[in-house]
Design an enzyme around this catalytic site. Sequence first.
Site, short mmCIF file in Angstrom:
data_model
loop_
_atom_site.label_atom_id
_atom_site.label_comp_id
_atom_site.label_asym_id
_atom_site.label_seq_id
_atom_site.Cartn_x
_atom_site.Cartn_y
_atom_site.Cartn_z
N CYS A 64 0.87 -1.17 0.00
CA CYS A 64 0.00 0.00 0.00
C CYS A 64 0.91 1.23 0.00
CB CYS A 64 -0.95 -0.03 1.20
SG CYS A 64 -0.08 0.02 2.80
N TYR A 65 0.47 2.32 0.58
CA TYR A 65 1.29 3.54 0.61
C TYR A 65 2.49 3.40 1.54
CZ TYR A 65 -2.50 5.97 -1.74
OH TYR A 65 -3.46 6.35 -2.64
#
Length: 109
Positions: A64-65
């Site tokens: 993800c981020y």
Amino acid sequence: MSEFKRITPEQAQELLAKGAVVVDIREAQVFAAGHIAGAIHLDNHSVADFIRAADLDAPTLVVCYHGNSSQSAAAYLVGQGFSDVYSIDGGFELWRNTYPAETAQGSAE
């Protein structure tokens, strides 16, 4: 039931070299702007098809981020029967800083 494991980008790189699958759960437009080379974009609309077609025993890396949301997604995949799931600590941001040459651009399709 197994649990997912948290790993560093370096450990993820080793698994990718051995054929692991990487799934990216960030928004589509962010994925298109940059992602780990070879990553599959997953969202609420595509996850069911991915699960149906996936090898549940193949090493699966979730990114993800920054490495937080990927933990929830990794736990979800374990709950769906995946046996070898990893969440990449630091997410795409740390991956990009560690392996800038191993990122790609373009849409999920």
